[in-house]
Design an enzyme around this catalytic site. Sequence first.
Site, PDB file in Angstrom:
ATOM      1  N   ASP A 169       0.791  -1.116  -0.314  1.00  0.00           N
ATOM      2  CA  ASP A 169       0.183  -0.210  -0.218  1.00  0.00           C
ATOM      3  C   ASP A 169       0.828   1.363  -0.211  1.00  0.00           C
ATOM      4  OD1 ASP A 169      -1.673  -1.723   0.184  1.00  0.00           O
ATOM      5  OD2 ASP A 169      -3.456  -1.013   1.859  1.00  0.00           O
ATOM      6  N   CYS A 220       1.550  -7.203   5.357  1.00  0.00           N
ATOM      7  CA  CYS A 220       1.064  -6.206   5.437  1.00  0.00           C
ATOM      8  C   CYS A 220      -0.078  -6.022   4.983  1.00  0.00           C
ATOM      9  CB  CYS A 220       1.576  -6.104   3.646  1.00  0.00           C
ATOM     10  SG  CYS A 220       1.924  -4.150   3.119  1.00  0.00           S
ATOM     11  N   CYS A 257       4.070  -0.823   9.045  1.00  0.00           N
ATOM     12  CA  CYS A 257       3.700   0.928   9.456  1.00  0.00           C
ATOM     13  C   CYS A 257       3.223   0.260  11.112  1.00  0.00           C
ATOM     14  CB  CYS A 257       2.716   0.942   9.279  1.00  0.00           C
ATOM     15  SG  CYS A 257       3.160   2.230   7.226  1.00  0.00           S
ATOM     16  N   GLU A 305      -7.482   3.408  -1.577  1.00  0.00           N
ATOM     17  CA  GLU A 305      -7.274   3.873  -0.012  1.00  0.00           C
ATOM     18  C   GLU A 305      -7.509   5.752  -0.535  1.00  0.00           C
ATOM     19  OE1 GLU A 305      -5.538   2.150   2.667  1.00  0.00           O
ATOM     20  OE2 GLU A 305      -3.474   3.368   1.909  1.00  0.00           O
ATOM     21  N   SER A 318      -7.020   4.459   4.018  1.00  0.00           N
ATOM     22  CA  SER A 318      -6.238   4.251   5.266  1.00  0.00           C
ATOM     23  C   SER A 318      -6.131   4.281   6.838  1.00  0.00           C
ATOM     24  CB  SER A 318      -4.606   4.587   4.861  1.00  0.00           C
ATOM     25  OG  SER A 318      -3.483   3.855   5.965  1.00  0.00           O
TER      26      SER A 318
END
Length: 585
Positions: free
Chosen positions: A84, A125, A208, A458, A484
């Site tokens: 992403d 992910c 993330c 997104e 997101s």
Amino acid sequence: MASLNKHRSRMVTEGVTRAPHRAFLRATGLDDAAMQKPFVAIVDTFGENTPCSMSLNQISDNVRLGVAAGGGVPIRGSAISVSDGTSMNHAGMRMSLVSREVVADSVELFVRAHGYDALVGVAGCDKTLPGILMGMVRVNVPGVFLFGGAMLPGTAPAAIPGSASAGLQRQATILTTIEAVGTTQRGDLSREQLDEIEKRCAPTAGSCPGQFTANTMAMVAETLGLAPLGSAMVPAVYSERIAIARRAGETVMNALKAGGPLPRDLVTRESLENACAAVAATGGSTNAALHIPAIAHEAGIRFTLDDVERVFARIPLIGDLQPGGRYLAQDLYHAGGVPAVLNALLEGGYLHGDVLTLEGEPLAQALKRFAGPDGEVVRACATPISDNGGLVILRGNLAPDGACLKIAGLKSLTFSGTARIFECEEDCMAVVAARAYREGDVLVIRNEGPKGGPGMREMLSVTAAIYGQGMGEKVALLTDGRFSGATRGMCIGYVGPEAVEGGPIALLREGDLIHIDARSGILRVELSDAELDARRAQVRRPATKRLAGVLEKYAALVGPAHLGAVTHSGNLDWPYDPRTHGDEA
């Protein structure tokens, strides 16, 4: 004599007619002794296309050791991942949600084609997590899920106006960079400063580090009982993950020998409600409202956005996690991880404690081995950050099937403004980049739903740029696409029905007055039913695009967002019965 736990792989290894099969297996390095043991699939989404997946090789290798120690034969396979991080803000993002289905299908193909007896799924992910989880529930063999873990945060060279790192000892994440783009466009940050942030915000492998989609879905996996308790928030680069991986291999062998619990024993209506509670309590990703119904669908449970809404509405916000709060996955790990959140919810009466864990014991019993909330990263339900959970479902004449808004961190829960209409993400991004919008606008991006996109992109780059420009709560953004998990601000997505299916979002015109009230769950346009009907009679459906390839197949099959955007009709038991496969000679 084959192992009693060799339930499905017997159809590949036993009997005269399986001599060619055994020949192929010998060519992979298996011998007579190995072919008497259960075959355990290890499916990961390792790839060098994203830091989220780069650490998965080591995890899968250590799962192999645990499977072998437990008496099984580990057999690795891989599914693709879509990053992403590098597919956002261009046409490549159409492939992101599609990849969830491809990952789930890959798990099914790998396990069912070869008759594997058990499964360990490893993902890192955003869409790979629900994809692996969906595949696990679909094939319903003894299974364990492992998350690759989050990256460690980096540092920002200076305080970034309006950034998620403000006030946090110069801590930076990828969100710092994304929002800094808007700050640079506003003129409050130099290009040199932006370059420095870019180089320093993401220093390690891993997903993330905020409570974005990957960490949210890792929490969901643990809450559902598909992942070991205490495993999700261990950072990707911590050596503890090696031990967790080995134990996971042993755990799946124990489940195989015991005959369960199977994934569909763990994914129940009660555990799904628990998962929704954990998401709302921590201000998790709005994507969970899409993925949880999709996982339920694989178990044959109709669990829609209506069900998600009922749970979200009763849960307080107790996790002070980014993007709406202050802390990251690493901080939650040190504060007790997912079990700390679950213990707080259990103590507050918001959790079903009798659901099963991976080891087959009731959740309430298993949680006694873990600490409760620390009071800072995770609060007790009696002293929440907010009585409202971190997410709400909105309904009204603009979203009969619902829409989703993350309210964690919002200063105001109401907004009224006039519509600015964009037929795709690129058109809106061009206006935002040029700062050619004004306070009070409701930026409407339509034709980006599951079918209309297709792929339901997104909008993180758009929303982050708005926030970085200092307009985060001065405008609203409304779309039938997705956001997101890192999105913050007055951003409403998943609006259903989507525009291409005739939803009211397709009827909006420039200047229409739109009202958003997150306290009451209202999303409406100030138009009468008669006016909406008149517009519906006049609206022209956009010309059908020639798609070909994977997007053509996806658009033809995908269902609406409020049902999980799934692409098949539901769970189906594997028809093969190992007791009657008919060639024992």
